[in-house]
Design an enzyme around this catalytic site. Structure first.
Site, PDB file in Angstrom:
ATOM      1  N   HIS A 232       0.839  -1.208   0.000  1.00  0.00           N
ATOM      2  CA  HIS A 232       0.000   0.000   0.000  1.00  0.00           C
ATOM      3  C   HIS A 232       0.872   1.255   0.000  1.00  0.00           C
ATOM      4  O   HIS A 232       0.709   2.143  -0.857  1.00  0.00           O
ATOM      5  CB  HIS A 232      -0.915  -0.013   1.232  1.00  0.00           C
ATOM      6  CG  HIS A 232      -1.801   1.179   1.342  1.00  0.00           C
ATOM      7  ND1 HIS A 232      -3.148   1.135   1.056  1.00  0.00           N
ATOM      8  CD2 HIS A 232      -1.554   2.476   1.707  1.00  0.00           C
ATOM      9  CE1 HIS A 232      -3.681   2.341   1.223  1.00  0.00           C
ATOM     10  NE2 HIS A 232      -2.724   3.165   1.629  1.00  0.00           N
ATOM     11  N   GLU A 233       1.806   1.337   0.947  1.00  0.00           N
ATOM     12  CA  GLU A 233       2.661   2.516   1.031  1.00  0.00           C
ATOM     13  C   GLU A 233       3.623   2.591  -0.150  1.00  0.00           C
ATOM     14  O   GLU A 233       3.951   3.696  -0.618  1.00  0.00           O
ATOM     15  CB  GLU A 233       3.434   2.518   2.353  1.00  0.00           C
ATOM     16  CG  GLU A 233       2.570   2.597   3.599  1.00  0.00           C
ATOM     17  CD  GLU A 233       1.652   3.815   3.619  1.00  0.00           C
ATOM     18  OE1 GLU A 233       1.984   4.842   2.988  1.00  0.00           O
ATOM     19  OE2 GLU A 233       0.594   3.738   4.257  1.00  0.00           O
TER      20      GLU A 233
ATOM     21  N   HIS B 181       1.877   4.359  -3.035  1.00  0.00           N
ATOM     22  CA  HIS B 181       1.966   5.818  -2.889  1.00  0.00           C
ATOM     23  C   HIS B 181       3.365   6.313  -3.278  1.00  0.00           C
ATOM     24  O   HIS B 181       3.524   7.258  -4.055  1.00  0.00           O
ATOM     25  CB  HIS B 181       1.709   6.231  -1.438  1.00  0.00           C
ATOM     26  CG  HIS B 181       0.301   6.091  -0.977  1.00  0.00           C
ATOM     27  ND1 HIS B 181      -0.778   6.635  -1.654  1.00  0.00           N
ATOM     28  CD2 HIS B 181      -0.221   5.483   0.125  1.00  0.00           C
ATOM     29  CE1 HIS B 181      -1.884   6.366  -1.002  1.00  0.00           C
ATOM     30  NE2 HIS B 181      -1.582   5.665   0.082  1.00  0.00           N
TER      31      HIS B 181
ATOM     32  N   ASP C 128      -7.346   7.586   2.824  1.00  0.00           N
ATOM     33  CA  ASP C 128      -7.016   8.026   1.470  1.00  0.00           C
ATOM     34  C   ASP C 128      -8.280   8.336   0.675  1.00  0.00           C
ATOM     35  O   ASP C 128      -8.343   9.335  -0.051  1.00  0.00           O
ATOM     36  CB  ASP C 128      -6.227   6.943   0.730  1.00  0.00           C
ATOM     37  CG  ASP C 128      -4.875   6.665   1.360  1.00  0.00           C
ATOM     38  OD1 ASP C 128      -4.321   7.581   2.003  1.00  0.00           O
ATOM     39  OD2 ASP C 128      -4.370   5.538   1.203  1.00  0.00           O
TER      40      ASP C 128
END
Length: 219
Positions: free
Chosen positions: A32-33, A36, A108
């Site tokens: 997930h990170e 980004h 988000d």
């Protein structure tokens, strides 16, 4: 500098939590990170990536920190669209790798939806609706929150507003997934390093996948 970094992390992300991520939860958070972080690294117009972490802080399981290169007082539509792309990058990475979404994308989604709504209703960035501001509330300067007012537009207009917001978010989400798919090897590289080290800064990312895409030089 280590003291400044510690203070900034605590202010921006909150205090470290006692629990430690493991197994699929840790892997999904790392991807997930990394979603980004990779989009911030690849897409010009997004603020410079400073650090990405999967150490739980505050209410978040992980965080991706960006730092602007300069102070800004205005922003164009193209840059707002890149912000939507960045915000939806973590969710897109989850779907690409695990074929499912997690509840960790809630913050988000809230930020992206709020931004898309302002683009449509406040900034006049919808071709269908034209140069009109459709506000159903005003922000109170002292309370720091919106005070709801009677809506001054029709049900049909409200429906078009919703459709335009969804269109912006879908476009950003699809583009994010396309870019992550095209750069899947880099995504995997960052995620594996993040899962192992838990925190990576911009120099670590550069060592892993090469230099970031430079932003266009301001005129």
């Amino acid at each position: 500098m280590s003291d400044f970094e510690y203070a900034r992390d605590k202010v921006l992300m909150g205090s470290k939590r006692d629990e430690v991520l493991s197994g699929k939860e840790k892997s999904m958070t790392a991807y997930h990170e990394s979603g980004h972080a990779l989009l911030a690294w690849l897409v010009p117009g997004i603020d410079r990536l400073h650090k990405v972490s999967i150490i739980p802080r505050g209410r978040a399981l992980g965080a991706t920190q960006l730092l602007p290169d300069e102070d800004r007082v205005n922003i164009g539509e193209s840059e707002l669209r890149t912000r939507l792309l960045f915000l939806l990058g973590g969710r897109a990475a989850e779907k690409l790798v695990f074929d499912e979404f997690s509840a960790g994308a809630e913050a988000d989604l809230k930020k992206a939806t709020s931004l898309a709504r302002r683009m449509v209703t406040h900034f006049g960035m919808s071709e269908r609706l034209g140069p009109v501001a459709f506000r159903d509330g005003e922000e109170h300067p002292f309370l720091g929150k919106e005070i709801t007012e009677p809506r001054r537009f029709s049900e049909h207009t409200a429906q078009v507003i919703d459709e335009e917001i969804v269109s912006l978010l879908r476009e950003a989400s699809e583009k994010a997934r396309e870019m992550l798919t095209e750069n899947r090897e880099k995504l995997d590289t960052i995620a594996k390093a993040l899962e192992h080290n838990e925190t990576l800064d911009d120099m670590d990312i550069e060592d892993l996948i090469g230099p970031a895409t430079p932003n266009p030089t301001s005129a």
